[in-house]
Design an enzyme around this catalytic site. Structure first.
Site, PDB file in Angstrom:
ATOM      1  N   LYS A  11       4.082  31.054 102.064  1.00 19.61           N
ATOM      2  CA  LYS A  11       4.490  29.777 101.456  1.00 19.61           C
ATOM      3  C   LYS A  11       5.532  29.983 100.336  1.00 19.61           C
ATOM      4  O   LYS A  11       5.720  31.106  99.842  1.00 19.61           O
ATOM      5  CB  LYS A  11       3.244  29.070 100.915  1.00 19.61           C
ATOM      6  N   TYR A  51       1.530  19.416 109.033  1.00 18.23           N
ATOM      7  CA  TYR A  51       0.233  19.144 108.393  1.00 18.23           C
ATOM      8  C   TYR A  51      -0.297  17.746 108.738  1.00 18.23           C
ATOM      9  O   TYR A  51      -1.081  17.183 107.967  1.00 18.23           O
ATOM     10  CB  TYR A  51       0.365  19.284 106.877  1.00 18.23           C
ATOM     11  N   ASN A 114      -1.357  28.282  97.446  1.00 20.44           N
ATOM     12  CA  ASN A 114      -2.268  29.375  97.797  1.00 20.44           C
ATOM     13  C   ASN A 114      -1.632  30.466  98.665  1.00 20.44           C
ATOM     14  O   ASN A 114      -2.305  31.132  99.440  1.00 20.44           O
ATOM     15  CB  ASN A 114      -3.543  28.806  98.429  1.00 20.44           C
ATOM     16  N   HIS A 117      -0.631  30.419 104.759  1.00 15.35           N
ATOM     17  CA  HIS A 117      -1.351  29.527 105.677  1.00 15.35           C
ATOM     18  C   HIS A 117      -1.731  30.320 106.912  1.00 15.35           C
ATOM     19  O   HIS A 117      -0.991  31.209 107.327  1.00 15.35           O
ATOM     20  CB  HIS A 117      -0.457  28.345 106.100  1.00 15.35           C
ATOM     21  N   GLU A 128       0.306  24.968 116.345  1.00 16.45           N
ATOM     22  CA  GLU A 128       1.152  25.462 115.248  1.00 16.45           C
ATOM     23  C   GLU A 128       2.227  26.435 115.743  1.00 16.45           C
ATOM     24  O   GLU A 128       3.369  26.397 115.274  1.00 16.45           O
ATOM     25  CB  GLU A 128       0.278  26.116 114.178  1.00 16.45           C
TER      26      GLU A 128
HETATM   27  P1  CMP Z   1      -3.550  25.596 104.234  1.00 15.21           P
HETATM   28  O1  CMP Z   1      -4.413  26.669 104.764  1.00 15.21           O
HETATM   29  O2  CMP Z   1      -2.080  25.710 104.436  1.00 15.21           O
HETATM   30  O3  CMP Z   1      -4.042  24.202 104.869  1.00 15.21           O
HETATM   31  C1  CMP Z   1      -3.914  22.977 104.199  1.00 15.21           C
HETATM   32  C2  CMP Z   1      -3.415  23.129 102.808  1.00 15.21           C
HETATM   33  O4  CMP Z   1      -3.658  22.025 101.961  1.00 15.21           O
HETATM   34  C3  CMP Z   1      -4.158  24.268 102.107  1.00 15.21           C
HETATM   35  O5  CMP Z   1      -3.796  25.494 102.664  1.00 15.21           O
HETATM   36  C4  CMP Z   1      -3.761  24.043 100.685  1.00 15.21           C
HETATM   37  O6  CMP Z   1      -2.437  24.482 100.405  1.00 15.21           O
HETATM   38  C5  CMP Z   1      -3.793  22.514 100.634  1.00 15.21           C
HETATM   39  N1  CMP Z   1      -5.067  22.022 100.114  1.00 15.21           N
HETATM   40  C6  CMP Z   1      -6.282  22.111 100.678  1.00 15.21           C
HETATM   41  N2  CMP Z   1      -7.223  21.519  99.900  1.00 15.21           N
HETATM   42  C7  CMP Z   1      -6.566  21.028  98.832  1.00 15.21           C
HETATM   43  C8  CMP Z   1      -6.969  20.308  97.670  1.00 15.21           C
HETATM   44  N3  CMP Z   1      -8.248  19.964  97.473  1.00 15.21           N
HETATM   45  N4  CMP Z   1      -6.022  19.985  96.781  1.00 15.21           N
HETATM   46  C9  CMP Z   1      -4.736  20.322  96.984  1.00 15.21           C
HETATM   47  N5  CMP Z   1      -4.289  21.010  98.070  1.00 15.21           N
HETATM   48  C10 CMP Z   1      -5.198  21.363  98.969  1.00 15.21           C
END
Ligand code: CMP
Length: 141
Positions: A11, A51, A114, A117, A128
């Site tokens: 990311k 998403y 984070n 993904h 995906e």
């Molecule tokens: P990812 O695994 O890419 O899948 C969905 C993404 O949404 C997740 O990682 C985070 O980046 C984001 N995400 C999931 N839960 C939350 C949350 N509670 N608040 C903000 N972002 C979130």
């Protein structure tokens, strides 16, 4: 599953931190072979389409703004039980809850920023991978 495929995205936060190489090294060390790689910057609408399952979530706008805020590296990884093993390597969605030594514990900032993904099921992986790569790009392996 033997030779399973999963989609990974490094990311924008991780690209900014200059840890692309560290993350790909971890995939390879774990036996997850990159079979396609592309660096690109997603448009907001491309991030929204990717998403789409999260469209109703309160964080959808912020997440898709973040995901289109800078370059990302998109990979298809192949290996036995790739989906599950990649998720173990990434750690929990929230870096604060991720096991020590996982990619999110090492490089993630918070539950939204984070670092990486990964597909969460075979159905999601199919969607995906197809979202970003054609069969021609994936080749016969
Ligand atoms: P990812 O695994 O890419 O899948 C969905 C993404 O949404 C997740 O990682 C985070 O980046 C984001 N995400 C999931 N839960 C939350 C949350 N509670 N608040 C903000 N972002 C979130």
């Amino acid at each position: 599953m033997v030779g399973e495929r999963t989609l990974a995205i490094i990311k924008p936060d991780a690209v900014k931190k200059s840890v692309i190489g560290d993350i790909i090294r971890r995939y390879e060390a774990a036996g997850l072979k990159p079979i396609a790689i592309r660096m690109t910057q997603l448009s907001k609408s491309a991030a929204e389409g990717f998403y789409a399952v999260h469209r109703q979530r309160p964080f959808f706008d912020s997440l898709t703004t973040f995901m289109s805020s800078g370059p990302v590296v998109i990979l298809v990884l192949s290996g036995d039980d790739a989906i599950k093993r990649h998720r173990e390597l990434m750690g929990a969605t929230d870096p604060a809850k991720a096991d020590p030594g996982t990619i999110r514990a090492l490089h993630g900032t918070n539950i939204e920023f984070n670092a990486v993904h990964g597909s969460d099921s075979p159905e999601t992986a199919r969607f995906e991978i197809g979202y970003f790569f054609s069969d021609t790009e994936l080749g016969v392996r």
